[in-house]
Design a protein around this motif. Structure first.
Motif, PDB file in Angstrom:
ATOM      1  N   CYS A 189     -16.809 -28.468  14.974  1.00  0.00           N
ATOM      2  CA  CYS A 189     -16.164 -27.805  13.816  1.00  0.00           C
ATOM      3  C   CYS A 189     -16.257 -28.705  12.581  1.00  0.00           C
ATOM      4  O   CYS A 189     -16.482 -28.233  11.472  1.00  0.00           O
ATOM      5  N   ILE A 190     -16.060 -30.003  12.804  1.00  0.00           N
ATOM      6  CA  ILE A 190     -16.122 -30.970  11.701  1.00  0.00           C
ATOM      7  C   ILE A 190     -17.576 -31.166  11.277  1.00  0.00           C
ATOM      8  O   ILE A 190     -17.904 -31.173  10.095  1.00  0.00           O
ATOM      9  N   ALA A 191     -18.447 -31.275  12.287  1.00  0.00           N
ATOM     10  CA  ALA A 191     -19.861 -31.564  12.011  1.00  0.00           C
ATOM     11  C   ALA A 191     -20.558 -30.405  11.304  1.00  0.00           C
ATOM     12  O   ALA A 191     -21.583 -30.612  10.643  1.00  0.00           O
ATOM     13  N   ASN A 192     -20.004 -29.194  11.439  1.00  0.00           N
ATOM     14  CA  ASN A 192     -20.611 -28.030  10.771  1.00  0.00           C
ATOM     15  C   ASN A 192     -20.642 -28.186   9.260  1.00  0.00           C
ATOM     16  O   ASN A 192     -21.440 -27.543   8.579  1.00  0.00           O
ATOM     17  N   ASN A 193     -19.739 -29.015   8.756  1.00  0.00           N
ATOM     18  CA  ASN A 193     -19.646 -29.242   7.320  1.00  0.00           C
ATOM     19  C   ASN A 193     -20.576 -30.394   6.957  1.00  0.00           C
ATOM     20  O   ASN A 193     -20.273 -31.545   7.253  1.00  0.00           O
ATOM     21  N   PRO A 194     -21.729 -30.105   6.331  1.00  0.00           N
ATOM     22  CA  PRO A 194     -22.698 -31.186   6.100  1.00  0.00           C
ATOM     23  C   PRO A 194     -22.099 -32.265   5.200  1.00  0.00           C
ATOM     24  O   PRO A 194     -21.349 -31.958   4.276  1.00  0.00           O
ATOM     25  N   GLY A 195     -22.422 -33.498   5.489  1.00  0.00           N
ATOM     26  CA  GLY A 195     -21.903 -34.585   4.659  1.00  0.00           C
ATOM     27  C   GLY A 195     -20.529 -35.054   5.058  1.00  0.00           C
ATOM     28  O   GLY A 195     -20.000 -35.998   4.463  1.00  0.00           O
ATOM     29  N   SER A 196     -19.924 -34.406   6.055  1.00  0.00           N
ATOM     30  CA  SER A 196     -18.587 -34.859   6.432  1.00  0.00           C
ATOM     31  C   SER A 196     -18.677 -36.175   7.199  1.00  0.00           C
ATOM     32  O   SER A 196     -19.695 -36.501   7.806  1.00  0.00           O
ATOM     33  N   THR A 197     -17.602 -36.934   7.137  1.00  0.00           N
ATOM     34  CA  THR A 197     -17.492 -38.155   7.934  1.00  0.00           C
ATOM     35  C   THR A 197     -17.123 -37.726   9.347  1.00  0.00           C
ATOM     36  O   THR A 197     -16.102 -37.065   9.536  1.00  0.00           O
ATOM     37  N   LEU A 198     -17.936 -38.091  10.313  1.00  0.00           N
ATOM     38  CA  LEU A 198     -17.621 -37.678  11.685  1.00  0.00           C
ATOM     39  C   LEU A 198     -16.614 -38.646  12.298  1.00  0.00           C
ATOM     40  O   LEU A 198     -16.543 -39.810  11.895  1.00  0.00           O
ATOM     41  N   PRO A 199     -15.817 -38.172  13.252  1.00  0.00           N
ATOM     42  CA  PRO A 199     -14.794 -39.047  13.851  1.00  0.00           C
ATOM     43  C   PRO A 199     -15.412 -40.330  14.410  1.00  0.00           C
ATOM     44  O   PRO A 199     -16.423 -40.287  15.100  1.00  0.00           O
ATOM     45  N   HIS A 200     -14.771 -41.448  14.096  1.00  0.00           N
ATOM     46  CA  HIS A 200     -15.280 -42.724  14.600  1.00  0.00           C
ATOM     47  C   HIS A 200     -14.891 -42.927  16.061  1.00  0.00           C
ATOM     48  O   HIS A 200     -15.531 -43.709  16.773  1.00  0.00           O
ATOM     49  N   MET A 201     -13.819 -42.234  16.476  1.00  0.00           N
ATOM     50  CA  MET A 201     -13.308 -42.444  17.840  1.00  0.00           C
ATOM     51  C   MET A 201     -12.679 -41.151  18.320  1.00  0.00           C
ATOM     52  O   MET A 201     -12.123 -40.392  17.529  1.00  0.00           O
ATOM     53  N   ASN A 202     -12.782 -40.913  19.621  1.00  0.00           N
ATOM     54  CA  ASN A 202     -12.060 -39.816  20.270  1.00  0.00           C
ATOM     55  C   ASN A 202     -11.295 -40.424  21.438  1.00  0.00           C
ATOM     56  O   ASN A 202     -11.900 -40.973  22.358  1.00  0.00           O
ATOM     57  N   GLN A 203      -9.977 -40.363  21.387  1.00  0.00           N
ATOM     58  CA  GLN A 203      -9.169 -40.928  22.466  1.00  0.00           C
ATOM     59  C   GLN A 203      -8.912 -39.834  23.506  1.00  0.00           C
ATOM     60  O   GLN A 203      -8.394 -38.770  23.169  1.00  0.00           O
ATOM     61  N   MET A 204      -9.305 -40.130  24.741  1.00  0.00           N
ATOM     62  CA  MET A 204      -9.275 -39.112  25.808  1.00  0.00           C
ATOM     63  C   MET A 204      -8.669 -39.686  27.077  1.00  0.00           C
ATOM     64  O   MET A 204      -8.734 -40.897  27.307  1.00  0.00           O
ATOM     65  N   PRO A 205      -8.122 -38.817  27.934  1.00  0.00           N
ATOM     66  CA  PRO A 205      -7.740 -39.319  29.256  1.00  0.00           C
ATOM     67  C   PRO A 205      -9.006 -39.716  29.998  1.00  0.00           C
ATOM     68  O   PRO A 205      -9.971 -38.945  30.033  1.00  0.00           O
ATOM     69  N   TYR A 206      -9.033 -40.921  30.534  1.00  0.00           N
ATOM     70  CA  TYR A 206     -10.257 -41.404  31.163  1.00  0.00           C
ATOM     71  C   TYR A 206      -9.890 -42.517  32.121  1.00  0.00           C
ATOM     72  O   TYR A 206      -9.209 -43.466  31.745  1.00  0.00           O
ATOM     73  N   SER A 207     -10.334 -42.397  33.335  1.00  0.00           N
ATOM     74  CA  SER A 207      -9.996 -43.393  34.361  1.00  0.00           C
ATOM     75  C   SER A 207     -10.890 -43.140  35.566  1.00  0.00           C
ATOM     76  O   SER A 207     -11.559 -42.105  35.640  1.00  0.00           O
ATOM     77  N   VAL A 208     -10.874 -44.089  36.510  1.00  0.00           N
ATOM     78  CA  VAL A 208     -11.588 -43.866  37.778  1.00  0.00           C
ATOM     79  C   VAL A 208     -11.146 -42.494  38.304  1.00  0.00           C
ATOM     80  O   VAL A 208      -9.955 -42.184  38.331  1.00  0.00           O
ATOM     81  N   GLY A 209     -12.130 -41.681  38.686  1.00  0.00           N
ATOM     82  CA  GLY A 209     -11.843 -40.281  39.025  1.00  0.00           C
ATOM     83  C   GLY A 209     -12.511 -39.346  38.018  1.00  0.00           C
ATOM     84  O   GLY A 209     -12.732 -38.171  38.291  1.00  0.00           O
ATOM     85  N   HIS A 210     -12.843 -39.920  36.839  1.00  0.00           N
ATOM     86  CA  HIS A 210     -13.538 -39.151  35.799  1.00  0.00           C
ATOM     87  C   HIS A 210     -15.031 -39.491  35.770  1.00  0.00           C
ATOM     88  O   HIS A 210     -15.658 -39.401  34.718  1.00  0.00           O
ATOM     89  N   GLY A 211     -15.550 -39.892  36.921  1.00  0.00           N
ATOM     90  CA  GLY A 211     -16.946 -40.329  36.974  1.00  0.00           C
ATOM     91  C   GLY A 211     -17.947 -39.266  36.571  1.00  0.00           C
ATOM     92  O   GLY A 211     -19.073 -39.577  36.166  1.00  0.00           O
ATOM     93  N   ASP A 212     -17.555 -38.000  36.677  1.00  0.00           N
ATOM     94  CA  ASP A 212     -18.478 -36.919  36.300  1.00  0.00           C
ATOM     95  C   ASP A 212     -18.348 -36.523  34.826  1.00  0.00           C
ATOM     96  O   ASP A 212     -19.121 -35.701  34.338  1.00  0.00           O
TER      97      ASP A 212
END
Ligand code: NAG
Ligand code: NAG
Ligand code: NAG
Ligand code: NAG
Length: 300
Positions: free
Chosen positions: A179-202
């Motif tokens: 949604c953000i990237a659709n706007n040309p010239g926009s600054t894209l997110p530098h980071m995305n904080q997500m739930p992530y741990s052993v078990g998320h190998g896929d």
């Protein structure tokens, strides 16, 4: 011995022990705009202000320099973080604040822009900073791309005005970043904080977000504590004389994901940072990639 005296002598002891340890050298990940982001970040939970105050102090002692301050922990706790960090050399710190305009808090471009801007400006006063290192959206707005674009416009303005060195999202799917990237010239997110741990190998979040130049940071890297007793992490840990938790964190880092962790224990914080003098082998990584932890019992 009175409780107060006991607490003071315990603290003195802890300070002395901490002072004898050489501080770990924590590597950085380089964000898409060149900003250095220490791979280990310390966040407070929904604690009372006193707990947040001493835990943040312990985190500094342990060697954390990257601090995550979510608006979700409440103003008193954020203020306690700010107070402790305010006494430390600012140039050595990376400080991230957040705005929560997800979960129906705003609707449509203009409303999401206005509410996100107000929330972001509030972070500068609560955290007592003129310049933040990162501002993050805790959640995508509900209501589709228009609302997300409104949220992002607020952060992007602050970024372009040099009020924050980077801007970030949390809990964003690739479609929502699109949604953000659709706007040309926009600054894209530098980071995305997500739930992530052993078990998320896929999970493919690292590769998916890399298309936008967006790096991933894990929250709940120990799966809400479940992994501290994980048998496979324990078994691998024995080889390196490390705990299951240390192996679980190391797996996250070797998946090219940085870690946001929290604790009230100085010893655990020091252990969290004592994971840079070994690397898991390809075979160990593959076993952990395929691992599906089961029991969520014995949560610490
Ligand atoms: C920070 O420094 C101020 C002024 O020196 C002091 O009053 C305050 O107690 C300190 N706060 C913490 C949490 O160390
Ligand atoms: C922000 O900083 C950059 C790099 O120093 C500079 O080129 C730009 O003019 C600054 N923008 C504002 C609005 O101050
Ligand atoms: C991590 O990044 C490095 C350098 O870009 C790359 O060589 C490696 O394959 C990546 N590892 C994973 C698990 O994505
Ligand atoms: C672990 O791997 C990283 C990245 O490849 C490397 O920079 C580092 O030197 C390695 N550490 C050890 C202790 O082998």
């Amino acid at each position: 011995m009175s409780r107060a005296i006991f607490r003071i002598s315990l603290l003195t002891h802890v300070l002395l022990v901490a002072g004898q340890r050489p501080l770990p050298v924590v590597p950085n990940v380089i964000l898409s705009n060149g900003v250095e982001f220490p791979v280990m970040s310390f966040g407070a939970n929904v604690w009372d202000a006193e707990t947040t105050r001493y835990s943040t102090g312990f985190a500094l002692m342990a060697g954390f320099r990257n601090f995550f301050s979510s608006v979700l922990i409440g103003e008193a706790s954020q203020a306690a973080q700010a107070e402790v960090l305010g006494n430390f050399s600012r140039g050595e710190l990376f400080i991230c604040g957040t705005v929560n305009t997800g979960d129906g808090a705003c609707d449509g471009l203009d409303d999401c822009y206005a509410k996100t801007k107000a929330g972001a400006l509030g972070q500068f006063s609560v955290l007592k900073q003129d310049l933040l290192d990162m501002i993050m959206l805790d959640y995508p707005a509900t209501g589709g791309c228009e609302s997300i674009v409104g949220q992002w416009k607020a952060l992007e303005e602050l970024y372009l005005a040099n009020k924050t060195r980077s801007i970030a999202v949390s809990n964003f799917s690739p479609d929502q970043i699109q949604c953000i990237a659709n706007n040309p010239g926009s600054t894209l997110p530098h980071m995305n904080q997500m739930p992530y741990s052993v078990g998320h190998g896929d999970d493919t979040v690292v590769q998916d977000d890399a298309k936008f130049g967006t790096k991933v940071q894990a929250y709940s890297p120990l799966d809400a504590g479940a992994l501290v007793n994980d048998p496979l992490c324990k078994e691998i840990g024995d080889k390196y004389k490390r705990s299951a938790a240390q192996i679980a964190l190391k797996w996250v880092l070797q998946r090219n994901v940085s870690v946001c962790t929290e604790s009230t224990s100085l010893v655990y914080m020091q252990m969290d940072l004592d994971i840079f003098s070994f690397n898991l082998t390809v075979d160990e990584m593959q076993r952990l990639n395929a691992h599906k932890p089961t029991a969520r019992n014995n949560v610490a």
